[in-house]
Motif scaffolding. Structure first.
Motif, mmCIF file in Angstrom:
data_model
loop_
_atom_site.group_PDB
_atom_site.id
_atom_site.type_symbol
_atom_site.label_atom_id
_atom_site.label_comp_id
_atom_site.label_asym_id
_atom_site.label_seq_id
_atom_site.Cartn_x
_atom_site.Cartn_y
_atom_site.Cartn_z
ATOM 1 N N LEU A 1 0.847 -1.182 0.000
ATOM 2 C CA LEU A 1 0.000 0.000 0.000
ATOM 3 C C LEU A 1 0.886 1.238 0.000
ATOM 4 O O LEU A 1 1.702 1.422 0.908
ATOM 5 N N PHE A 2 0.772 2.046 -1.037
ATOM 6 C CA PHE A 2 1.440 3.338 -1.050
ATOM 7 C C PHE A 2 0.469 4.358 -0.508
ATOM 8 O O PHE A 2 -0.576 4.609 -1.096
ATOM 9 N N GLY A 3 0.817 4.934 0.622
ATOM 10 C CA GLY A 3 0.067 6.051 1.155
ATOM 11 C C GLY A 3 0.520 7.302 0.432
ATOM 12 O O GLY A 3 1.130 7.225 -0.639
ATOM 13 N N PRO A 4 0.271 8.463 1.010
ATOM 14 C CA PRO A 4 0.663 9.707 0.367
ATOM 15 C C PRO A 4 2.131 9.685 -0.063
ATOM 16 O O PRO A 4 3.025 9.433 0.749
ATOM 17 N N SER A 5 2.346 9.903 -1.349
ATOM 18 C CA SER A 5 3.694 9.860 -1.917
ATOM 19 C C SER A 5 3.635 10.338 -3.360
ATOM 20 O O SER A 5 2.589 10.307 -3.992
ATOM 21 N N THR A 6 4.780 10.754 -3.851
ATOM 22 C CA THR A 6 4.896 11.174 -5.245
ATOM 23 C C THR A 6 5.445 10.012 -6.070
ATOM 24 O O THR A 6 6.012 9.068 -5.508
ATOM 25 N N PRO A 7 5.310 10.081 -7.388
ATOM 26 C CA PRO A 7 5.930 9.035 -8.218
ATOM 27 C C PRO A 7 7.436 8.918 -7.972
ATOM 28 O O PRO A 7 7.984 7.818 -7.957
#
Length: 125
Positions: free
Chosen positions: A18-24
């Protein structure tokens, strides 16, 4: 041979990540992901094995702790990446203090290349 970043974050084949808040660009720090990893973007369900999110500054950290962390109950590992060198007003010790205020603690700290570090959280009790 050094272990890949994803492996150091306990991400292996068969893991639901699970990627929470993050940029590419932040998510790319984990590349290459092992074959067989299922990536879930955003906090819309809580079935992941591992959760990874990033805080670039104190405001983003506070948002993670108040809005995202309470939604996570299944991951065996929850990681928060943060800029190295206390360049953004947050560091490992400050994060540790803040997560303890919301019922979690830190149990690991690893480097994510030259610019980012990451701490592993676990729920207290």
């Amino acid at each position: 041979m050094p272990r890949a970043t994803a492996e150091r974050l306990q991400i292996k084949s068969g893991t639901e990540l699970l990627f929470g808040p993050s940029t590419p660009e932040q998510r790319a720090l984990l590349d290459p992901l092992p074959a067989g990893v299922t990536v879930v973007n955003g906090i819309h369900r809580d079935t992941a094995d591992v959760a990874v999110m990033f805080a670039s500054d104190r405001d983003e950290l506070d948002a993670l702790l108040s809005e995202v962390l309470p939604l996570l109950s299944t991951p065996r590992a929850v990681w928060i990446g943060y800029p190295k060198g206390n360049k953004a007003g947050i560091n490992r010790d400050g994060i540790w203090q803040r997560v303890e205020e919301v019922g979690w603690t830190l149990n690991a700290n690893i480097s994510l290349l030259d610019v980012w570090s990451s701490v592993r959280l676990k729920r207290v009790g």
